[in-house]
Design an enzyme around this catalytic site. Structure first.
Site, PDB file in Angstrom:
ATOM      1  N   LYS A   4     -58.621   3.896   8.010  1.00 59.97           N
ATOM      2  CA  LYS A   4     -57.711   5.016   8.255  1.00 59.97           C
ATOM      3  C   LYS A   4     -58.242   6.272   7.556  1.00 59.97           C
ATOM      4  O   LYS A   4     -58.781   6.180   6.433  1.00 59.97           O
ATOM      5  CB  LYS A   4     -56.314   4.639   7.732  1.00 59.97           C
ATOM      6  N   SER A  45     -47.762   5.722  11.031  1.00 58.11           N
ATOM      7  CA  SER A  45     -48.825   6.690  11.140  1.00 58.11           C
ATOM      8  C   SER A  45     -50.209   6.072  11.349  1.00 58.11           C
ATOM      9  O   SER A  45     -51.136   6.782  11.725  1.00 58.11           O
ATOM     10  CB  SER A  45     -48.875   7.545   9.865  1.00 58.11           C
ATOM     11  N   SER A 101     -45.807   2.374   8.140  1.00 52.56           N
ATOM     12  CA  SER A 101     -46.962   2.849   8.905  1.00 52.56           C
ATOM     13  C   SER A 101     -48.045   1.825   9.208  1.00 52.56           C
ATOM     14  O   SER A 101     -48.945   2.111  10.003  1.00 52.56           O
ATOM     15  CB  SER A 101     -47.605   4.040   8.202  1.00 52.56           C
TER      16      SER A 101
END
Ligand code: GLN
Length: 448
Positions: free
Chosen positions: A50, A125, A149
């Site tokens: 990420k 997210s 997330s």
């Protein structure tokens, strides 16, 4: 796609070939937009990262304009651990700006599509990580979970996502959103791979002042889906979910009974309090964390008339709307006159939530809960930020309580989209979490 477990036994040559083919596959599907770019460090098994986790010498931007041009000066602790274990950071995945969001639409790099249906959001997210794994463009990925997330995008894309106990995994080198809630965790094709990756990244780190100095016993060696557990179900709590999700929940409960587990009915406090407590706490911490992006120390700078104007111009241009909304909210709840009414009250509610979980765990090993009230929504379907915040009802209390949880796909809804459910365990009891998840995984035998 080969699993992480299988990939760990490949030779260097095989891995190099595999990485070339993976890169070609990623480049052949730019529309999905799961990756921001594809770099590789080391000769090990590729793992997607990420864009808020630092890999030395890589650009790292938390999906934001304000961090364009910023290069990570050191490795996050999780990256060091991965490299030592024969894994290679491979590509940066897309995310909501500063991990604020539930759809990955707020990224500076544009939206990521859900590989299961490209008209739908992948969740957020960590939507890029989830989409990459679900589309066969990654063996596994790292995400971060402040209020769901990791688990929610995993549920929306039909993969496994796990949030460790707060303090288990070092936050050193993770772009901070809300420091008392953030945890890095694995996003994988199955429960066993999640356990393997969790084992690799977990452990005490003196560079993170909230790291738990508690031995991390390896869970993947001892996985035991045959263990019979006491599992709490929450009949009242589940009623806020869609019919499809409620049906999936009932199906999972029946599957757990069939596997020989004992099911116990429990009650959780009304999740509407979770939303308020979370959005006050998270925005207050985010406001403080984001104060450092002033155009002087990191990334983009927009030069103004004087120093103050430089701060204002840089921040006005660099942050997107959702981030600005949260900075304003956070400043509001921390300002004198409102601090007691909002921030302090939210901390009291946080304690009540923690107590509620502690009480349930006096009697059970695990709790079964939905991850999201619906399957992945279509792009543009959520009409307001409040509607998006409300969709976090089932994930955020777990971060407020600091507990570990794992989301796994159970079945598909009538519209063909995956439904994930989560197990929640007591703090530091990841072994039971993975054992129960593996049992449910075996029993439902989900096949996308
Ligand atoms: N959707 C939640 C938020 O926007 C959770 C995000 C996260 O876990 N990073 O704050």
């Amino acid at each position: 796609m080969i699993t992480l477990k299988e990939a760990l036994s490949l030779s260097k040559d095989e891995l190099n070939k595999f990485k070339d083919s993976l890169k070609a596959k990623i480049q052949a599907d730019p529309e999905l937009n799961a990756y921001i770019d594809v770099n590789n460090v080391g000769e090990g098994v590729p793992i997607a990262i990420k864009d808020n986790i630092q890999v030395k010498d890589w650009s790292v931007t938390s999906g934001s304009n304000i961090l364009q041009g910023y290069i990570a000066p050191y490795n996050a602790t999780v990256i060091e651990k991965m490299l030592n274990a024969g894994l290679s950071p491979f590509g940066r995945t897309n995310m909501d700006e500063f991990a604020m969001g539930s759809t990955t639409e707020s990224s500076f790099y544009g939206k990521t599509l859900n590989p299961k249906n490209r008209d739908c959001v992948p969740g957020g997210s960590s939507g890029g990580s989830a989409a990459a794994v679900a589309a066969g463009l990654a063996i596994a990925a790292l995400g971060s979970d402040t209020g769901g997330s990791i688990r929610q995008p995993a549920a929306f894309c039909g993969i496994v996502g796990m949030k460790p106990t707060y303090g288990r995994v070092s936050r050193y080198g993770l772009g901070a959103y809300a420091s008392s809630l953030d945890q890095i965790g694995p996003m994988t094709q199955n429960v066993e791979d999640a356990a393997i990756l969790y084992d690799i990244i977990c452990g005490y780190d003196e560079k993170d002042s909230t790291s738990a100095n508690i031995a991390c016993e390896k869970v993947s060696d001892k996985l035991n889906p045959e263990r019979k557990l006491r599992i709490a179900v929450l009949p009242e709590y589940v009623k806020d979910a869609s019919d499809d999700v409620q049906k999936a929940y009932t199906y999972a409960v029946e599957s757990l009974k069939a596997a020989g587990h004992t099911i116990v009915e429990k009650e959780m406090m009304n999740p509407k309090y979770d939303i308020s407590a979370y959005y006050i706490t998270a925005t207050a911490e985010a406001t403080t964390n984001l104060a450092r992006y002033d155009g002087i120390r990191y990334g983009n700078r927009k030069v103004g008339k004087n120093l103050e104007d430089t701060f204002i111009q840089t921040r006005s241009e660099g942050f997107g709307d959702e981030v600005k909304r949260r900075i304003m909210l956070g400043n509001f709840v921390l300002s004198s006159g409102y601090y007691d009414a909002y921030y302090v009250k939210a901390q009291k509610v946080r304690h009540l939530i923690k107590d509620n979980y502690a009480k349930i765990f006096e009697d059970v090993d695990l709790i079964l809960s939905p991850v999201a009230p619906t399957t992945a929504n279509k792009f543009g379907e959520l009409s307001s930020p409040i509607e998006m915040y409300l969709s976090d009802i089932y994930t955020i209390s777990i971060n407020l309580a600091g507990l570990p949880a794992i989301s796994l796909p159970v079945t598909n809804a009538a519209n063909g989209m995956p439904i994930g459910l989560q197990f929640i365990a007591n703090a530091y009891d990841e072994q039971t979490l993975f054992d129960g998840a593996m049992s449910l995984e075996k029993q439902v035998n989900y096949n996308a």
